[in-house]
Design a protein around this motif. Structure first.
Motif, PDB file in Angstrom:
ATOM      1  N   MET A   1       0.867  -1.170   0.000  1.00 15.20           N
ATOM      2  CA  MET A   1       0.000   0.000   0.000  1.00 15.20           C
ATOM      3  C   MET A   1       0.906   1.223   0.000  1.00 15.20           C
ATOM      4  SD  MET A   1      -3.364  -0.729   0.539  1.00 15.20           S
ATOM      5  CE  MET A   1      -4.126   0.384   1.704  1.00 15.20           C
ATOM      6  N   ALA A   2       0.675   2.145  -0.921  1.00 13.13           N
ATOM      7  CA  ALA A   2       1.437   3.394  -0.878  1.00 13.13           C
ATOM      8  C   ALA A   2       1.163   4.063   0.460  1.00 13.13           C
ATOM      9  CB  ALA A   2       1.027   4.307  -2.028  1.00 13.13           C
ATOM     10  N   ARG A   3       2.201   4.560   1.101  1.00  7.82           N
ATOM     11  CA  ARG A   3       2.031   5.102   2.436  1.00  7.82           C
ATOM     12  C   ARG A   3       1.020   6.245   2.451  1.00  7.82           C
ATOM     13  NH1 ARG A   3       6.755   7.799   5.889  1.00  7.82           N
ATOM     14  NH2 ARG A   3       6.199   9.449   4.442  1.00  7.82           N
ATOM     15  N   GLY A   4       0.997   6.995   1.373  1.00 10.60           N
ATOM     16  CA  GLY A   4       0.085   8.125   1.320  1.00 10.60           C
ATOM     17  C   GLY A   4      -1.308   7.759   0.827  1.00 10.60           C
ATOM     18  N   GLN A   5      -1.547   6.477   0.608  1.00  7.00           N
ATOM     19  CA  GLN A   5      -2.842   6.069   0.075  1.00  7.00           C
ATOM     20  C   GLN A   5      -3.945   6.507   1.039  1.00  7.00           C
ATOM     21  OE1 GLN A   5      -2.436   2.162  -1.324  1.00  7.00           O
ATOM     22  NE2 GLN A   5      -4.164   2.267  -2.702  1.00  7.00           N
ATOM     23  N   GLY A   6      -5.026   7.014   0.495  1.00 10.43           N
ATOM     24  CA  GLY A   6      -6.089   7.501   1.356  1.00 10.43           C
ATOM     25  C   GLY A   6      -6.048   9.011   1.482  1.00 10.43           C
ATOM     26  N   ARG A   7      -4.937   9.629   1.147  1.00  9.93           N
ATOM     27  CA  ARG A   7      -4.899  11.089   1.073  1.00  9.93           C
ATOM     28  C   ARG A   7      -4.230  11.473  -0.243  1.00  9.93           C
ATOM     29  NH1 ARG A   7       0.114  13.630   2.368  1.00  9.93           N
ATOM     30  NH2 ARG A   7       1.648  12.095   3.025  1.00  9.93           N
ATOM     31  N   LYS A   8      -4.516  12.707  -0.648  1.00  8.60           N
ATOM     32  CA  LYS A   8      -3.992  13.165  -1.935  1.00  8.60           C
ATOM     33  C   LYS A   8      -2.514  13.521  -1.798  1.00  8.60           C
ATOM     34  CE  LYS A   8      -5.442  16.470  -5.454  1.00  8.60           C
ATOM     35  NZ  LYS A   8      -6.515  17.435  -5.778  1.00  8.60           N
ATOM     36  N   LEU A   9      -1.695  12.902  -2.601  1.00  5.12           N
ATOM     37  CA  LEU A   9      -0.259  13.187  -2.570  1.00  5.12           C
ATOM     38  C   LEU A   9       0.079  14.286  -3.556  1.00  5.12           C
ATOM     39  CD1 LEU A   9       1.324   9.607  -2.651  1.00  5.12           C
ATOM     40  CD2 LEU A   9       1.145  11.124  -0.664  1.00  5.12           C
ATOM     41  N   LYS A  10       1.103  15.057  -3.230  1.00  7.02           N
ATOM     42  CA  LYS A  10       1.670  16.011  -4.186  1.00  7.02           C
ATOM     43  C   LYS A  10       3.010  15.450  -4.658  1.00  7.02           C
ATOM     44  CE  LYS A  10       0.991  20.202  -4.382  1.00  7.02           C
ATOM     45  NZ  LYS A  10       1.030  21.680  -4.267  1.00  7.02           N
ATOM     46  N   VAL A  11       3.102  15.293  -5.960  1.00  2.58           N
ATOM     47  CA  VAL A  11       4.262  14.635  -6.559  1.00  2.58           C
ATOM     48  C   VAL A  11       4.917  15.607  -7.542  1.00  2.58           C
ATOM     49  CG1 VAL A  11       5.021  12.649  -7.948  1.00  2.58           C
ATOM     50  CG2 VAL A  11       3.061  12.410  -6.380  1.00  2.58           C
ATOM     51  N   VAL A  12       6.231  15.698  -7.503  1.00  2.00           N
ATOM     52  CA  VAL A  12       6.981  16.500  -8.482  1.00  2.00           C
ATOM     53  C   VAL A  12       7.958  15.579  -9.202  1.00  2.00           C
ATOM     54  CG1 VAL A  12       8.691  18.335  -8.794  1.00  2.00           C
ATOM     55  CG2 VAL A  12       6.782  18.672  -7.208  1.00  2.00           C
ATOM     56  N   VAL A  13       7.954  15.661 -10.521  1.00  2.00           N
ATOM     57  CA  VAL A  13       8.959  14.934 -11.310  1.00  2.00           C
ATOM     58  C   VAL A  13       9.828  15.978 -11.993  1.00  2.00           C
ATOM     59  CG1 VAL A  13       9.411  13.203 -13.072  1.00  2.00           C
ATOM     60  CG2 VAL A  13       7.319  13.050 -11.692  1.00  2.00           C
ATOM     61  N   ALA A  14      11.066  16.111 -11.502  1.00  2.00           N
ATOM     62  CA  ALA A  14      11.977  17.115 -12.050  1.00  2.00           C
ATOM     63  C   ALA A  14      12.834  16.491 -13.143  1.00  2.00           C
ATOM     64  CB  ALA A  14      12.875  17.668 -10.950  1.00  2.00           C
ATOM     65  N   GLY A  15      13.046  17.255 -14.218  1.00  2.00           N
ATOM     66  CA  GLY A  15      13.869  16.758 -15.311  1.00  2.00           C
ATOM     67  C   GLY A  15      14.581  17.897 -15.996  1.00  2.00           C
ATOM     68  N   GLY A  16      15.598  17.563 -16.757  1.00  2.00           N
ATOM     69  CA  GLY A  16      16.365  18.593 -17.438  1.00  2.00           C
ATOM     70  C   GLY A  16      15.544  19.304 -18.513  1.00  2.00           C
ATOM     71  N   HIS A  17      14.909  18.505 -19.368  1.00  2.00           N
ATOM     72  CA  HIS A  17      14.277  19.052 -20.581  1.00  2.00           C
ATOM     73  C   HIS A  17      12.845  18.550 -20.722  1.00  2.00           C
ATOM     74  CE1 HIS A  17      18.617  18.272 -21.178  1.00  2.00           C
ATOM     75  NE2 HIS A  17      18.599  19.522 -21.597  1.00  2.00           N
ATOM     76  N   PRO A  18      12.048  19.261 -21.518  1.00  2.00           N
ATOM     77  CA  PRO A  18      10.736  18.710 -21.872  1.00  2.00           C
ATOM     78  C   PRO A  18      10.912  17.289 -22.435  1.00  2.00           C
ATOM     79  CG  PRO A  18      10.897  20.978 -22.611  1.00  2.00           C
ATOM     80  CD  PRO A  18      12.272  20.585 -22.117  1.00  2.00           C
ATOM     81  N   GLY A  19      10.168  16.364 -21.929  1.00  2.00           N
ATOM     82  CA  GLY A  19      10.249  14.979 -22.393  1.00  2.00           C
ATOM     83  C   GLY A  19      10.982  14.057 -21.441  1.00  2.00           C
ATOM     84  N   ASP A  20      11.878  14.587 -20.617  1.00  2.00           N
ATOM     85  CA  ASP A  20      12.619  13.708 -19.699  1.00  2.00           C
ATOM     86  C   ASP A  20      11.719  13.077 -18.628  1.00  2.00           C
ATOM     87  OD1 ASP A  20      15.201  13.892 -20.853  1.00  2.00           O
ATOM     88  OD2 ASP A  20      15.569  15.791 -19.838  1.00  2.00           O
ATOM     89  N   PRO A  21      10.917  13.855 -17.907  1.00  2.00           N
ATOM     90  CA  PRO A  21      10.048  13.216 -16.899  1.00  2.00           C
ATOM     91  C   PRO A  21       9.085  12.218 -17.538  1.00  2.00           C
ATOM     92  CG  PRO A  21      10.158  15.585 -16.517  1.00  2.00           C
ATOM     93  CD  PRO A  21      10.798  15.325 -17.861  1.00  2.00           C
ATOM     94  N   GLU A  22       8.613  12.547 -18.749  1.00  2.00           N
ATOM     95  CA  GLU A  22       7.671  11.651 -19.430  1.00  2.00           C
ATOM     96  C   GLU A  22       8.367  10.346 -19.801  1.00  2.00           C
ATOM     97  OE1 GLU A  22       8.356  14.817 -19.995  1.00  2.00           O
ATOM     98  OE2 GLU A  22       6.731  15.899 -20.980  1.00  2.00           O
ATOM     99  N   ALA A  23       9.625  10.449 -20.293  1.00  2.00           N
ATOM    100  CA  ALA A  23      10.349   9.249 -20.703  1.00  2.00           C
ATOM    101  C   ALA A  23      10.694   8.369 -19.507  1.00  2.00           C
ATOM    102  CB  ALA A  23      11.638   9.645 -21.442  1.00  2.00           C
ATOM    103  N   GLY A  24      11.084   9.000 -18.403  1.00  4.91           N
ATOM    104  CA  GLY A  24      11.520   8.220 -17.251  1.00  4.91           C
ATOM    105  C   GLY A  24      10.390   7.723 -16.382  1.00  4.91           C
ATOM    106  N   CYS A  25       9.331   8.524 -16.263  1.00  2.00           N
ATOM    107  CA  CYS A  25       8.291   8.250 -15.258  1.00  2.00           C
ATOM    108  C   CYS A  25       6.871   8.369 -15.800  1.00  2.00           C
ATOM    109  CB  CYS A  25       8.393   9.243 -14.101  1.00  2.00           C
ATOM    110  SG  CYS A  25      10.028   9.491 -13.427  1.00  2.00           S
TER     111      CYS A  25
END
Ligand SMILES: [Zn+2]
Length: 243
Positions: free
Chosen positions: A23-47
């Motif tokens: 179970m994700a520890r934060g399950q049951g509440r809304k999580l705030k997630v940031v995916v940082a990447g160098g360039h447009p397309g990096d977060p999408e490719a990795g995650c």
């Protein structure tokens, strides 16, 4: 005595489960997630598949790009290229139900100094994330290494209060020496990831997505899924936050 033994065994079995299966520890509440990447397309490719898993579950995700990829359009000028790639990033975020945000750095010329550490930390503080993903630090692109340094410094400065995971840019060229320990099953969200990557139409997605699909297929073989994204969790970071 028997009950005690069984209890011990149950705990051992639970500890042995990969984080993605619990179970994700934060399950049951809304999580705030940031995916940082160098360039447009990096977060999408990795995650991308993981991002879709989060947003499908009602969590809030921001893709934070260090720059707008201004030098990545061949002969196009940097201003025009930045506009094209910003629009592509916005489109990709729309597909993933995420929000796009840009740090004001220049493509290929990432600066890591006291001022930029401070600016980047302010951006992350404003997001107040529960979980942050960023590039694995050993990477052939200098902007990716800079993104890692800026995130890691903010993590330390903010008292390690968000969970910190590293991703690979699975195009077969950038991330090196990466051995994931935790996995997210993206078999059901691979289609959204693909669409988000293909939103970056200026970046030869046919070529790069084929490489990415090989990597997620390989990570799937490692973890027992059809397709998976692999992560390394920073030592000292909270865990159990993967979808
Ligand atoms: Zn990149």
């Amino acid at each position: 005595m028997e009950n005690g033994m069984a209890g011990t065994m149950t705990r051992r079995v639970m500890l042995a489960l990969p984080a993605g299966m619990g179970m994700a520890r934060g399950q049951g509440r809304k999580l705030k997630v940031v995916v940082a990447g160098g360039h447009p397309g990096d977060p999408e490719a990795g995650c991308g598949g993981t991002v879709a898993r989060y947003t499908e579950a009602g969590h809030e995700v921001t893709l934070l790009y260090l720059n707008r990829g201004q030098k990545g359009c061949g002969s196009k000028g940097q201003k025009e290229c930045g506009e094209v790639r910003t629009a592509e990033a916005e489109k990709a975020c729309g597909i993933l139900k995420a929000r796009a945000r840009f740090a004001a750095q220049s493509d290929g010329e990432a600066v890591v100094d006291g001022q930029r550490y401070g600016e980047f930390r302010k951006m992350l503080e404003a997001e107040a994330p529960d979980v942050v993903f960023t590039h694995w630090p050993i990477d052939n692109h200098r902007d990716h290494r800079a993104a890692w340094a800026l995130v890691y410094d903010a993590w330390l400065g903010m008292g390690k209060k968000f969970a910190l995971y590293y991703y690979e840019v699975s195009d077969g060229e950038d991330t090196v020496m990466f051995a994931p320990r935790e996995y997210v099953d993206i078999s059901g969200t691979e289609g959204k990831k693909r669409a988000a990557c293909f939103a970056h139409a200026s970046q030869d997605p046919e070529k790069f997505y084929a490489l990415q699909a090989k990597v997620t297929g390989f990570r799937g073989i490692e973890s027992g899924y059809a397709q998976a994204e692999g992560y390394v969790r920073q030592e000292g970071s909270a865990g159990g936050m993967l979808p």
